[in-house]
Design an enzyme around this catalytic site. Structure first.
Site, PDB file in Angstrom:
ATOM      1  N   ASP A   1      33.725  60.973  41.971  1.00  0.00           N
ATOM      2  CA  ASP A   1      32.631  61.049  41.010  1.00  0.00           C
ATOM      3  C   ASP A   1      31.423  60.457  41.712  1.00  0.00           C
ATOM      4  OD1 ASP A   1      32.021  61.876  38.210  1.00  0.00           O
ATOM      5  OD2 ASP A   1      31.106  59.892  38.227  1.00  0.00           O
ATOM      6  N   SER A   2      30.338  61.164  41.634  1.00  0.00           N
ATOM      7  CA  SER A   2      29.203  60.746  42.452  1.00  0.00           C
ATOM      8  C   SER A   2      27.903  61.048  41.739  1.00  0.00           C
ATOM      9  CB  SER A   2      29.253  61.505  43.780  1.00  0.00           C
ATOM     10  OG  SER A   2      29.430  62.894  43.546  1.00  0.00           O
TER      11      SER A   2
ATOM     12  N   HIS B   1      27.183  59.002  51.218  1.00  0.00           N
ATOM     13  CA  HIS B   1      28.009  58.226  50.290  1.00  0.00           C
ATOM     14  C   HIS B   1      29.446  58.744  50.288  1.00  0.00           C
ATOM     15  CE1 HIS B   1      26.143  61.732  48.633  1.00  0.00           C
ATOM     16  NE2 HIS B   1      26.815  61.689  47.500  1.00  0.00           N
ATOM     17  N   ARG B   2      29.613  60.070  50.262  1.00  0.00           N
ATOM     18  CA  ARG B   2      30.964  60.633  50.179  1.00  0.00           C
ATOM     19  C   ARG B   2      31.714  60.430  51.490  1.00  0.00           C
ATOM     20  NH1 ARG B   2      29.406  64.908  48.546  1.00  0.00           N
ATOM     21  NH2 ARG B   2      29.319  64.274  46.382  1.00  0.00           N
TER      22      ARG B   2
HETATM   23  P1  IMP Z   1      30.133  64.901  39.305  1.00  0.00           P
HETATM   24  O1  IMP Z   1      30.562  63.824  40.280  1.00  0.00           O
HETATM   25  O2  IMP Z   1      30.863  66.165  39.528  1.00  0.00           O
HETATM   26  O3  IMP Z   1      30.118  64.409  37.908  1.00  0.00           O
HETATM   27  O4  IMP Z   1      28.619  65.295  39.617  1.00  0.00           O
HETATM   28  C1  IMP Z   1      27.870  64.682  40.573  1.00  0.00           C
HETATM   29  C2  IMP Z   1      26.480  65.290  40.597  1.00  0.00           C
HETATM   30  O5  IMP Z   1      25.696  64.390  41.384  1.00  0.00           O
HETATM   31  C3  IMP Z   1      26.433  66.624  41.318  1.00  0.00           C
HETATM   32  O6  IMP Z   1      26.470  67.703  40.443  1.00  0.00           O
HETATM   33  C4  IMP Z   1      25.072  66.563  42.010  1.00  0.00           C
HETATM   34  O7  IMP Z   1      24.069  66.924  41.110  1.00  0.00           O
HETATM   35  C5  IMP Z   1      24.935  65.076  42.316  1.00  0.00           C
HETATM   36  N1  IMP Z   1      25.459  64.789  43.672  1.00  0.00           N
HETATM   37  C6  IMP Z   1      26.599  64.129  44.004  1.00  0.00           C
HETATM   38  N2  IMP Z   1      26.758  64.080  45.348  1.00  0.00           N
HETATM   39  C7  IMP Z   1      25.697  64.726  45.853  1.00  0.00           C
HETATM   40  C8  IMP Z   1      25.307  65.020  47.191  1.00  0.00           C
HETATM   41  O8  IMP Z   1      25.979  64.704  48.191  1.00  0.00           O
HETATM   42  N3  IMP Z   1      24.159  65.690  47.312  1.00  0.00           N
HETATM   43  C9  IMP Z   1      23.390  66.071  46.261  1.00  0.00           C
HETATM   44  N4  IMP Z   1      23.713  65.857  45.003  1.00  0.00           N
HETATM   45  C10 IMP Z   1      24.874  65.173  44.794  1.00  0.00           C
END
Ligand code: IMP
Length: 197
Positions: free
Chosen positions: A70-71, A176-177
């Protein structure tokens, strides 16, 4: 080791696979297994809580160790927004524009932001291995670059380039990932070693 990746985001899947492959992890999706996992309700207040919610549900439904990320993007001048709401901050296609508009009156000195990624693997026995990674930078004045996904074109890294201007390998090195997954891999290796002894 076979591990289910609990995401339907093709960009995240590609990044997760690319980073997990050299660690000997055979990352499969629910579709690879002929399953369709229930979409988890991301009701957590933190990235870590949401990663656990997604991984736990995927593990329960598949019977396999399941990993979820989750990011999101946290912007200092917006008191941490969009944060855990990054994916739902504005309608698809308008998220970057919304951020740029909200920061229109904010000068370059005050556009600090960071991405966070929380990674969690839940095992069928209930154990969990977790890790978190961050990438600090700032929000640019406009979109730059064509790579990546999401907020990448507006996130200026310490290299001076946006995430969207980096190659996938360059992004993995500082993202981050990438950081969360490398920490996760170390913890996973420790966990698996402990299980064998
Ligand atoms: P979730 O973790 O699927 O709830 O959504 C994370 C959201 O954060 C994504 O849909 C992107 O909009 C944003 N996000 C997360 N990581 C990145 C990245 O590495 N680059 C750009 N946007 C990110």
């Amino acid at each position: 080791m076979k591990m289910l990746i609990a995401t339907h985001n093709p960009h995240k899947l590609e990044e997760l696979r690319r980073i997990l492959l050299p660690l000997g992890i055979d990352a499969v999706t629910d579709r690879d297994l002929g399953l369709t996992l229930t979409e988890a309700d991301e009701t957590g207040r933190t990235f870590a809580e949401n990663a656990f919610i997604k991984a736990e549900l995927a593990c329960r439904e598949s019977g396999l160790p399941a990993v979820a990320d989750d990011s999101g993007l946290c912007i200092d001048a917006l008191h941490g927004e969009p944060g855990v709401f990054s994916a739902r901050y504005a309608p698809e296609g308008q998220r970057k524009k919304t951020v740029l508009q909200k920061l229109a009156a904010v000068d370059d000195e005050h556009r600090q932001a960071h991405f966070t990624s929380a990674v969690c693997c839940v095992f069928p026995n209930g154990d969990a291995v977790t890790a978190e990674g961050h990438c600090f930078g700032r929000i640019g004045q406009e979109c730059r670059g064509t790579g990546g996904f999401g907020y990448d074109p507006i996130f200026v890294t310490e290299t001076g380039k946006t995430f969207a201007e980096l190659t996938p390998e360059e992004k993995d090195r500082i993202s981050h990932r990438g950081r969360a997954l490398r920490a996760f891999a170390d913890r996973l290796a420790q966990y698996l070693k402990g299980m064998k002894t």
